[in-house]
Scaffold this active site. Structure first.
Site, PDB file in Angstrom:
ATOM      1  N   ALA A  60       7.035  -0.617   7.757  1.00 23.89           N
ATOM      2  CA  ALA A  60       7.690   0.177   6.722  1.00 23.89           C
ATOM      3  C   ALA A  60       6.805   1.248   6.103  1.00 23.89           C
ATOM      4  O   ALA A  60       7.217   1.926   5.170  1.00 23.89           O
ATOM      5  CB  ALA A  60       8.204  -0.754   5.616  1.00 23.89           C
ATOM      6  N   GLY A  61       5.560   1.401   6.570  1.00 25.27           N
ATOM      7  CA  GLY A  61       4.665   2.365   5.960  1.00 25.27           C
ATOM      8  C   GLY A  61       4.042   1.900   4.661  1.00 25.27           C
ATOM      9  O   GLY A  61       3.478   2.690   3.919  1.00 25.27           O
ATOM     10  N   PRO A  85       9.375  -5.225   3.737  1.00 22.35           N
ATOM     11  CA  PRO A  85       9.949  -4.973   5.064  1.00 22.35           C
ATOM     12  C   PRO A  85       8.863  -4.698   6.088  1.00 22.35           C
ATOM     13  O   PRO A  85       7.761  -4.242   5.745  1.00 22.35           O
ATOM     14  CB  PRO A  85      10.847  -3.756   4.837  1.00 22.35           C
ATOM     15  CG  PRO A  85      10.337  -3.122   3.586  1.00 22.35           C
ATOM     16  CD  PRO A  85       9.776  -4.208   2.744  1.00 22.35           C
ATOM     17  N   ASP A  97      -5.636   0.042   8.487  1.00 20.02           N
ATOM     18  CA  ASP A  97      -5.315  -0.106   7.069  1.00 20.02           C
ATOM     19  C   ASP A  97      -5.895  -1.375   6.441  1.00 20.02           C
ATOM     20  O   ASP A  97      -5.805  -1.544   5.219  1.00 20.02           O
ATOM     21  CB  ASP A  97      -3.796  -0.113   6.862  1.00 20.02           C
ATOM     22  CG  ASP A  97      -3.199   1.283   6.837  1.00 20.02           C
ATOM     23  OD1 ASP A  97      -3.955   2.243   6.611  1.00 20.02           O
ATOM     24  OD2 ASP A  97      -1.976   1.419   7.055  1.00 20.02           O
ATOM     25  N   GLY A 157       2.220  -3.666   5.010  1.00 22.85           N
ATOM     26  CA  GLY A 157       2.504  -5.072   4.757  1.00 22.85           C
ATOM     27  C   GLY A 157       1.686  -6.022   5.603  1.00 22.85           C
ATOM     28  O   GLY A 157       1.061  -6.953   5.095  1.00 22.85           O
ATOM     29  N   GLY A 158       1.655  -5.806   6.918  1.00 24.67           N
ATOM     30  CA  GLY A 158       0.864  -6.666   7.793  1.00 24.67           C
ATOM     31  C   GLY A 158      -0.614  -6.570   7.497  1.00 24.67           C
ATOM     32  O   GLY A 158      -1.332  -7.580   7.501  1.00 24.67           O
ATOM     33  N   SER A 159      -1.087  -5.351   7.226  1.00 21.92           N
ATOM     34  CA  SER A 159      -2.503  -5.166   6.898  1.00 21.92           C
ATOM     35  C   SER A 159      -2.846  -5.838   5.575  1.00 21.92           C
ATOM     36  O   SER A 159      -3.922  -6.435   5.430  1.00 21.92           O
ATOM     37  CB  SER A 159      -2.826  -3.672   6.816  1.00 21.92           C
ATOM     38  OG  SER A 159      -2.635  -3.045   8.066  1.00 21.92           O
ATOM     39  N   ALA A 160      -1.938  -5.730   4.596  1.00 20.83           N
ATOM     40  CA  ALA A 160      -2.170  -6.389   3.316  1.00 20.83           C
ATOM     41  C   ALA A 160      -2.207  -7.908   3.488  1.00 20.83           C
ATOM     42  O   ALA A 160      -3.002  -8.593   2.841  1.00 20.83           O
ATOM     43  CB  ALA A 160      -1.083  -5.994   2.316  1.00 20.83           C
ATOM     44  N   LYS A 169       0.858  -1.189   0.000  1.00 28.09           N
ATOM     45  CA  LYS A 169       0.000   0.000   0.000  1.00 28.09           C
ATOM     46  C   LYS A 169       0.892   1.236   0.000  1.00 28.09           C
ATOM     47  O   LYS A 169       1.836   1.326   0.792  1.00 28.09           O
ATOM     48  CB  LYS A 169      -0.892   0.014   1.243  1.00 28.09           C
ATOM     49  CG  LYS A 169      -1.655   1.312   1.474  1.00 28.09           C
ATOM     50  CD  LYS A 169      -2.229   1.370   2.874  1.00 28.09           C
ATOM     51  CE  LYS A 169      -1.154   1.465   3.936  1.00 28.09           C
ATOM     52  NZ  LYS A 169      -0.428   2.757   3.941  1.00 28.09           N
TER      53      LYS A 169
END
Length: 294
Positions: free
Chosen positions: A113-114, A110, A152, A117-120, A24
């Site tokens: 990282a903004g 990473p 997110d 990633g975890g939300s995706a 994202k």
């Protein structure tokens, strides 16, 4: 009316299935206020990149999760807070079912990282479980479940260009954006989202309606230059490496715009063509071999 599945084991995947969890990117991220409960209100144009994590699911007698990829070891260290397992637990709690399958997460993005990633990953997990069932959860329950996992997760569940407001629950699809030639850079420093928000000072940004987007990329660049990421200043103060990454991106040839995504530390630059983007990536890989560049 969508029926709630009967309690019992979650349906087994008939075969191995895969789901992409794209990065994202916040083309802008403005903080427009703070609620009494402490949650901040935002205004953001979100797009999704062609780089991301992958989820794979296959039949098994009981639930298990394997981690692979360049950032698997880092995630392994905080496995108790893995958003994939939390998404499985939340989905099964919502449907009254028990998981019986094997998941594999290939972690290419990473951590912290903004890039969501975890939300995706959580959103991709929910999409996979819905594919197994052959139907979505009712929209209100789906939205509430995603938002409970993280601010997110709802936008990542959509996985398309979105104008996002509220605390992440107000999502207005953007019907068209011109092609964007995007370069992502992460200098490899962890940043605390909580610490960045604590450094925010009023006055808040003024929320705006989504502007009309023309087919000309230069029009979009002009729109983006009038917006900003309100978290960029506090993040750079906490991690000067972010400012260094932004400066390096801005110095690349043909860079139209460089900005931090989310709460950092990842930054992005936009270019007018794929060759220009690729030349910039090659230069940065040569100058900064320790950075994550995509």
């Amino acid at each position: 009316m969508t029926e709630t599945p009967a309690p019992g084991p979650l349906l087994q995947p008939a075969q191995e299935l895969h789901e992409f969890a794209p990065a994202k990117v916040n083309l802008w991220l403005e903080i427009t206020g703070r609620r009494d409960d402490g949650y901040h209100l935002l205004d953001s144009l979100v797009v999704f990149a062609e780089v991301g994590d992958w989820l794979e699911i296959r039949p098994a007698e009981a639930f298990s999760l394997d981690l692979a990829g360049p950032f698997a070891a880092a995630l392994q260290q905080q496995e108790e807070d893995n958003l994939v397992t939390r998404a499985v637990d939340a989905f099964c709690a919502a449907t009254g079912q028990t998981p019986a399958f094997h998941l594999k997460l290939t972690k290419n993005l990473p951590l912290a990282a903004g890039l969501g990633g975890g939300s995706a990953d959580a959103a991709a997990t929910l999409r996979l479980l819905e594919r197994i069932q052959g139907k979505h959860l009712p929209p209100d329950r789906r939205q509430a479940l995603a938002l409970d996992l993280g601010a997110d997760v709802p936008v990542c569940l959509e996985g398309r260009s979105i104008h996002m407001q509220g605390i992440g629950e107000q999502l207005l699809p953007v019907p068209f954006l011109p092609p964007l030639h995007l370069l992502l850079v992460n200098p490899g420093v962890p940043v605390s989202t909580g610490a960045i928000f604590r450094r925010l000072a009023q006055p808040w940004s003024q929320g705006q309606d989504m502007p009309r987007i023309d087919t000309d990329p230069e029009f979009l660049f002009d729109v983006l230059r009038k917006r900003r990421n309100d978290l960029e200043g506090p993040a750079c103060a906490l991690a000067p490496e972010i400012a260094q990454a932004l400066a390096a991106l801005k110095e690349t040839r043909d860079c139209a715009l460089a900005r931090m995504s989310g709460s950092g530390a990842s930054c992005f630059a936009l270019y007018r063509s794929t060759p220009a983007r690729d030349r910039a990536a090659a230069r940065l890989r040569q100058d900064h071999p320790d950075w994550w560049i995509a």
